[in-house]
Design an enzyme around this catalytic site. Sequence first.
Site, PDB file in Angstrom:
ATOM      1  N   GLU B  71      30.987  -5.906  50.230  1.00 26.65           N
ATOM      2  CA  GLU B  71      29.699  -5.229  50.369  1.00 26.65           C
ATOM      3  C   GLU B  71      29.055  -5.541  51.714  1.00 26.65           C
ATOM      4  O   GLU B  71      28.447  -4.665  52.343  1.00 26.65           O
ATOM      5  CB  GLU B  71      28.753  -5.624  49.229  1.00 26.65           C
ATOM      6  CG  GLU B  71      29.092  -5.033  47.884  1.00 26.65           C
ATOM      7  CD  GLU B  71      30.207  -5.775  47.158  1.00 26.65           C
ATOM      8  OE1 GLU B  71      30.648  -6.835  47.660  1.00 26.65           O
ATOM      9  OE2 GLU B  71      30.647  -5.291  46.107  1.00 26.65           O
ATOM     10  N   HIS B 140      26.390  -8.057  35.734  1.00 24.33           N
ATOM     11  CA  HIS B 140      26.604  -6.622  35.906  1.00 24.33           C
ATOM     12  C   HIS B 140      25.578  -5.810  35.110  1.00 24.33           C
ATOM     13  O   HIS B 140      25.838  -4.673  34.750  1.00 24.33           O
ATOM     14  CB  HIS B 140      28.011  -6.214  35.443  1.00 24.33           C
ATOM     15  CG  HIS B 140      29.123  -6.866  36.190  1.00 24.33           C
ATOM     16  ND1 HIS B 140      29.522  -8.158  35.936  1.00 24.33           N
ATOM     17  CD2 HIS B 140      29.910  -6.423  37.201  1.00 24.33           C
ATOM     18  CE1 HIS B 140      30.524  -8.466  36.745  1.00 24.33           C
ATOM     19  NE2 HIS B 140      30.772  -7.443  37.520  1.00 24.33           N
TER      20      HIS B 140
END
Lengths: 383, 337
Positions: B71, B140
Amino acid sequence: MSEGIIVVPMPKWGLSMTEGTIVEWMVEEGDEISAGEEIVEIETSKITNVYEAAVSGKLRRITMAEGDTAPIGAMMGIVADDSVSDDEIDAFIEEFEKEFAVLVAAMEAEAALEPEIVEAGGRSMRYLRMGPVVAEGEEEKSEGDPVLLLHGFGGDLNNWMFNQPALAENHIVYALDLPGHGGSSKDVGAGDIATMSDAVIAFMDALGLQKVHLAGHSMGGAVALDVALKHGDRIGSVSLVCSAGLGAEINGDYLSGFVNAAKRKDLKLVAQQLFADESLVTRDLLDDLLKFKRIDGVQDALQTMLKGMFDGGNQALVLADRISELGMPVQAIWGAEDRIVPVAHAEAIPKAQRHVLDGAGHMVHLEKAADVNRLLGEIISSS
Amino acid sequence: MSIKSYREAVNEAIVQEMRRDETVIIMGEDVKGGMGGSAGVDEAWGGVLGVTKGLVAEFGHDRVLDTPITESGFIGAAAGAAATGLRPVAELMFADFVGVCFDQIFNQAGKFRYMFGGKAVTPLTIRTMYGAGMRAASQHSQCLYPIFTHMPGLKVVLPSSAYEAKGLLIQAIRDDDPVVFFEHKMLYDTTEEVPDEPYTIPFGEANVTREGDDVTIVAFGRMVRFANKVADKLEAEGIGCTVVDPRTTSPLDGDTIIECVEDTGRLVVVDEASPRCNMATDISALVSANAFRALKAPIKMVTPPHTPVPFAPEIEDLYVPSPEKIEAAVREVVGYS
């Protein structure tokens, strides 16, 4: 179906109506009702409206209570005269409910009545066709030439939701989205009336409609007039509903307000001017307008039309002094409380063909649907 | 107009913008097929939940980029691409992963316009999944939009339905500033009527989804559905709820919220984010500072507890604000005297 027993059915108003809720009965069991009488108030997800009896007779039964919700076509009540016994009515209701359950299942299985798209004059044009309901295998029977309905500035074919089904009982009826509106292409050319009338003729050619009866609301009325002047042989009659094209004045603040309003509360203030009864401006009505205005190209189209037709808050095209050139029957229908186009503009039409309806504003075809339907039906059947 | 899912609405927004503007590209982990796939299975996935399925077939490998699981690298690359002429739509698979690329977002992308005196624009859209309910555990499942809302220079969008998702995403892609677009995992299969044509919904304009006289419920993302459900149920009992979906937390349409509370006199804020420094506290502060005299009852906040999102399904279900909890809160403020 038994002799002498008539069902009062849940009506269908507009494309999206699948069911309705009884708000209030205005008559009681046992009352004599007459055709055209307001008998029950019905709420849909879009709008609340009064249902007017289609027949005269004695209301023997009310089969849906206030607050009940049922699909379109469901039995709300029974009209029958005293010669029919209660037992016969009970048996009829039982039979009807059985058959109706089958019908509802069949209707759900079949695709609902959906608008279609046709390519015409370089544009995609969306329209909705309705005709008399026929049993399977039978041929569609309709009287005379089809009817073509033209909405006003910023509207779409749904504006005729209270009119198209009623007219379609006897005629084939098309409601069209004009360029820049509804599901039709957003290309509006110069944004003038001529662009719209060319598109109407292109649409008629694409569908093979040689001759039609025209009804136009507001801007759509000016379009109808323009088409009738240019192609008189293809028009059977013209009904001008709160029509543009008959004088220079128009509510410019409404027009620019409609084009510029981006928020619900701004749009609400603008839309309220369309009705005599402002409570008819519902959340769903505003949602539909906002959704339309957000679509790519709509804002540009509206601005172009505003400039092309109503620049400076005046109507660019006035055809009032050419009415006498028209060879077909023409009528004007107006809401007495119209705040968009002055009711005085109706005077361009001879008095005998001029109908001003009390208790209605610019959206007279929604607010006084039964009266408007009767007037439209009369001119169509007589010409 | 046809019935589309939230997933289809997001996909259609991207497809239509990529057709309209060739500078729009998408990039992210597995957005086309998955780096681990063997040759020829480029389209196997289309993102972990299939949102970007079909894009590579139409737009090719130059505009649909699978990135390494880095990322910090690809979000930074997307910010740079935006500042130098492209309109990237980068997918941060789960919002929970922001920890490793936050500098690129808030110190770089979010500050370019300011630091360069208005001479640079950064038309970057970061799509990201958020929210609990998928049994995806505490790394998550978080609702991290308050962190982004905190940062000047970022726009933060929380679509609550399919119609909202398409219009807000097209608006995000056309916006010249960095936008973080939060997609709730539990909404992907929800459906409604969505126009086939492209359309935009402006930022900073709340949507009032229900109107009632007794309580204002301000809710975000998935919670808007719950609030609507509660409003519909209580309406039958004569308790009127106004439901406000702010749509964007930055910019925030504070005016609409204040106006609604002035009308109803009571406020319930429903926020799926952790309870400290979240949108519920922010809205509560806004209302108590600006509509204090209108309030007839203390403001009620419905949020999860201040814990990680639990993994055990039963406890996860207890964690998420439910329609039942919202209903109880509404009854409490209505009954206050």
